[in-house]
Design a protein around this motif. Structure first.
Motif, short mmCIF file in Angstrom:
data_model
loop_
_atom_site.label_atom_id
_atom_site.label_comp_id
_atom_site.label_asym_id
_atom_site.label_seq_id
_atom_site.Cartn_x
_atom_site.Cartn_y
_atom_site.Cartn_z
N ALA A 150 0.84 -1.21 0.00
CA ALA A 150 0.00 0.00 0.00
C ALA A 150 0.88 1.25 0.00
O ALA A 150 0.61 2.23 -0.72
N MET A 151 1.95 1.21 0.78
CA MET A 151 2.85 2.38 0.86
C MET A 151 3.49 2.68 -0.50
O MET A 151 3.52 3.82 -0.94
N THR A 152 3.97 1.66 -1.17
CA THR A 152 4.69 1.91 -2.43
C THR A 152 3.72 2.23 -3.58
O THR A 152 3.99 3.11 -4.37
N ASP A 153 2.58 1.52 -3.65
CA ASP A 153 1.65 1.79 -4.75
C ASP A 153 0.98 3.16 -4.64
O ASP A 153 0.50 3.70 -5.63
N THR A 154 0.94 3.73 -3.44
CA THR A 154 0.39 5.09 -3.29
C THR A 154 1.49 6.14 -3.29
O THR A 154 1.22 7.31 -3.02
N GLY A 155 2.74 5.73 -3.57
CA GLY A 155 3.86 6.68 -3.53
C GLY A 155 3.97 7.32 -2.16
O GLY A 155 3.97 8.56 -2.05
N ASN A 156 4.03 6.48 -1.13
CA ASN A 156 4.06 6.98 0.26
C ASN A 156 2.84 7.82 0.59
O ASN A 156 2.94 8.88 1.19
N PHE A 157 1.69 7.33 0.16
CA PHE A 157 0.41 7.98 0.47
C PHE A 157 0.32 9.40 -0.07
O PHE A 157 -0.18 10.30 0.58
N ARG A 158 0.84 9.54 -1.32
CA ARG A 158 0.80 10.86 -1.98
C ARG A 158 -0.05 10.84 -3.24
O ARG A 158 -0.57 11.87 -3.65
N PHE A 159 -0.16 9.70 -3.93
CA PHE A 159 -0.84 9.68 -5.22
C PHE A 159 -2.36 9.75 -5.07
O PHE A 159 -2.89 9.63 -3.96
N SER A 160 -3.03 9.89 -6.23
CA SER A 160 -4.48 10.09 -6.19
C SER A 160 -5.24 8.84 -5.73
O SER A 160 -6.43 8.91 -5.46
N ASN A 161 -4.54 7.69 -5.63
CA ASN A 161 -5.21 6.49 -5.13
C ASN A 161 -5.12 6.37 -3.60
O ASN A 161 -5.40 5.32 -3.04
N THR A 162 -4.72 7.45 -2.94
CA THR A 162 -4.62 7.45 -1.47
C THR A 162 -6.00 7.77 -0.88
O THR A 162 -6.38 8.93 -0.78
N THR A 163 -6.74 6.74 -0.54
CA THR A 163 -8.13 6.90 -0.12
C THR A 163 -8.25 6.81 1.40
O THR A 163 -7.30 6.42 2.10
N SER A 164 -9.44 7.14 1.89
CA SER A 164 -9.66 6.96 3.33
C SER A 164 -9.56 5.48 3.69
O SER A 164 -9.06 5.13 4.76
N SER A 165 -9.98 4.61 2.76
CA SER A 165 -9.97 3.18 3.11
C SER A 165 -8.55 2.66 3.32
O SER A 165 -8.31 1.83 4.20
N VAL A 166 -7.59 3.19 2.53
CA VAL A 166 -6.21 2.70 2.73
C VAL A 166 -5.66 3.21 4.07
O VAL A 166 -4.95 2.50 4.79
N HIS A 167 -6.02 4.45 4.41
CA HIS A 167 -5.57 4.96 5.72
C HIS A 167 -6.22 4.18 6.87
O HIS A 167 -5.58 3.93 7.90
N LEU A 168 -7.49 3.79 6.70
CA LEU A 168 -8.14 3.00 7.75
C LEU A 168 -7.46 1.64 7.90
O LEU A 168 -7.27 1.14 9.01
N MET A 169 -7.07 1.06 6.74
CA MET A 169 -6.35 -0.21 6.81
C MET A 169 -5.05 -0.03 7.59
O MET A 169 -4.73 -0.82 8.50
N VAL A 170 -4.30 1.03 7.25
CA VAL A 170 -3.01 1.25 7.92
C VAL A 170 -3.22 1.46 9.43
O VAL A 170 -2.47 0.91 10.24
N ALA A 171 -4.26 2.21 9.78
CA ALA A 171 -4.54 2.43 11.21
C ALA A 171 -4.75 1.08 11.91
O ALA A 171 -4.20 0.84 12.99
N ASP A 172 -5.50 0.21 11.25
CA ASP A 172 -5.76 -1.11 11.85
C ASP A 172 -4.46 -1.92 11.96
O ASP A 172 -4.19 -2.56 12.98
N LEU A 173 -3.62 -1.84 10.91
CA LEU A 173 -2.36 -2.60 10.93
C LEU A 173 -1.45 -2.08 12.05
O LEU A 173 -0.76 -2.86 12.72
N ILE A 174 -1.43 -0.75 12.24
CA ILE A 174 -0.60 -0.19 13.32
C ILE A 174 -1.11 -0.68 14.68
O ILE A 174 -0.33 -1.06 15.56
N LYS A 175 -2.45 -0.73 14.81
CA LYS A 175 -3.02 -1.24 16.08
C LYS A 175 -2.59 -2.69 16.31
O LYS A 175 -2.48 -3.14 17.45
N LYS A 176 -2.34 -3.41 15.22
CA LYS A 176 -1.94 -4.82 15.37
C LYS A 176 -0.43 -4.96 15.57
O LYS A 176 0.09 -6.07 15.54
N GLY A 177 0.27 -3.84 15.69
CA GLY A 177 1.70 -3.91 16.02
C GLY A 177 2.65 -3.52 14.89
O GLY A 177 3.87 -3.55 15.06
#
Ligand code: 5GP
Ligand code: MN
Length: 342
Positions: free
Chosen positions: A168-195
């Motif tokens: 997700a980080m690389t395909d969004t260009g470090n969360f900069r490209f136009s495919n950086t959606t709220s859903s990808v940020h929500l996924m990352v938030a969940d992954l961070i919660k998981k450690g």
């Protein structure tokens, strides 16, 4: 209930022999999604092999279980055996069998159920089951959604989280490209919660080069970047000799195509490289200039709205000429897309 998810749920309800594969020259999304799915399926008791059309670049070797990936270019017998035994083949991060090169005929003739999971535009209709979501940031995000839809969010452990985050980080260009959606940020938030530790993954991918790669970058940005302000475009072309001179391996040119887009007036960038008698092209854009169409219409390639690629059978000089001609064809559209961004 989503019918496709239910079909997959039934297929996975008893232990299966499964192959997971992805496109030639795997990137972090192709390998990350494959290994995330691998870890998940193995935890569920399936027998699973990840099969890659060719060797992966060094900066992806850190991924958990990357050493288990079978490479068609040097482990052909093992790969063919794994495909022969497979009842299910997951096809990740590509939309067309030709993207797996030499592996394609083996995948096509297999009697296994072929499940496409991908986010590229215009998928081929030759898969038994297709999850094609061009609105998603990455194939990794679609794998995350699938695990959730199968009610297994609790099975996402740290290895899976690292693989999903890398793609997700690389395909969004470090969360900069136009495919950086709220859903990808929500996924990352969940992954961070998981450690998940995002900075460790970022360092593993971006801070792991040798000196030569940075020297090479300096050289090409100084001497090789051609700018065409009238088309809001840039082209960088490098020969096999230049790659050899700087000892640049397969995969180490990844991301270089993005640099010209940091120039204010540039909205289209092409990176052309010559390797093993083949010319590869990467296209990137900002805003609405559609490089998926550009690659499809002129270079028999494809990809996404803002990131695509293709191949050329001609010399570097002729390829540059062909790109310039295609830019001339698109001059009005480029101008409009540029103005829309102002
Ligand atoms: P890259 O420039 O990073 O190799 O590719 C950019 C995007 O375009 C990736 O998502 C990749 O899968 C896609 N792509 C690259 N080359 C081709 C090609 O020859 N055909 C198609 N259909 N897609 C491509
Ligand atoms: Mn991808």
């Amino acid at each position: 209930m989503n019918k496709i998810v239910e079909e997959i749920r039934v297929l996975l309800s008893s232990p299966q022999n499964i192959v997971i594969t992805h496109h030639y020259n795997a990137d972090a999304d192709a390998l990350g999604s494959s290994l995330a799915l691998f870890h998940y399926l193995v935890s569920r008791g399936h027998k699973c092999s990840v099969v890659s059309p060719n060797s992966m670049p060094d900066f992806l070797q850190w991924m958990p279980a990357a050493y288990k990936v079978l490479k068609f270019d040097d482990q052909k017998n093992e790969v063919v055996k794994a495909i022969d035994k497979a009842k299910i083949i997951f096809c990740l991060d590509f939309n067309n069998f030709s993207r797996t090169k030499g592996l394609a005929p083996y995948l096509q003739k297999s009697s296994a159920k072929k499940i496409l999971i991908d986010h590229h535009l215009n998928p081929e209709k030759t898969f038994d089951i297709g999850i094609s979501k061009p609105s998603k940031s990455s194939t990794c995000e679609i794998i995350y959604d699938l695990i959730n839809d199968l009610d297994d969010n609790g099975m996402i452990h740290i290895d899976i989280a690292q693989c999903l985050y890398a793609g997700a980080m690389t395909d969004t260009g470090n969360f900069r490209f136009s495919n950086t959606t709220s859903s990808v940020h929500l996924m990352v938030a969940d992954l961070i919660k998981k450690g998940l530790n995002p900075s460790l993954v970022s360092q593993a991918i971006f801070d792991n080069y040798q000196e030569n790669r940075l020297r090479f970058l300096g050289y090409i940005l100084t001497d090789k970047m051609l700018l065409f302000p009238e088309y809001h475009s840039a082209i960088i072309a490098v020969s096999q000799e230049e790659l050899n001179r700087y000892k640049i391996n397969n995969g180490e040119t990844e991301g270089i195509v993005n640099y010209p887009l940091s120039i204010k007036n540039i909205i289209f960038s092409a990176f052309i490289s010559e390797r093993d008698n083949e010319i590869r092209m990467s296209f990137r854009s900002k805003g609405d200039f559609n490089v998926n169409l550009f690659a499809r219409n002129y270079f028999n390639g494809g990809g996404h709205l803002n990131a695509s690629g293709g191949r050329s059978e001609e010399s570097i000089a002729d390829t540059i000429k062909n790109i310039k001609e295609a830019l001339i064809d698109n001059k009005k559209i480029l101008k409009q897309c540029y103005l829309d961004l102002q």
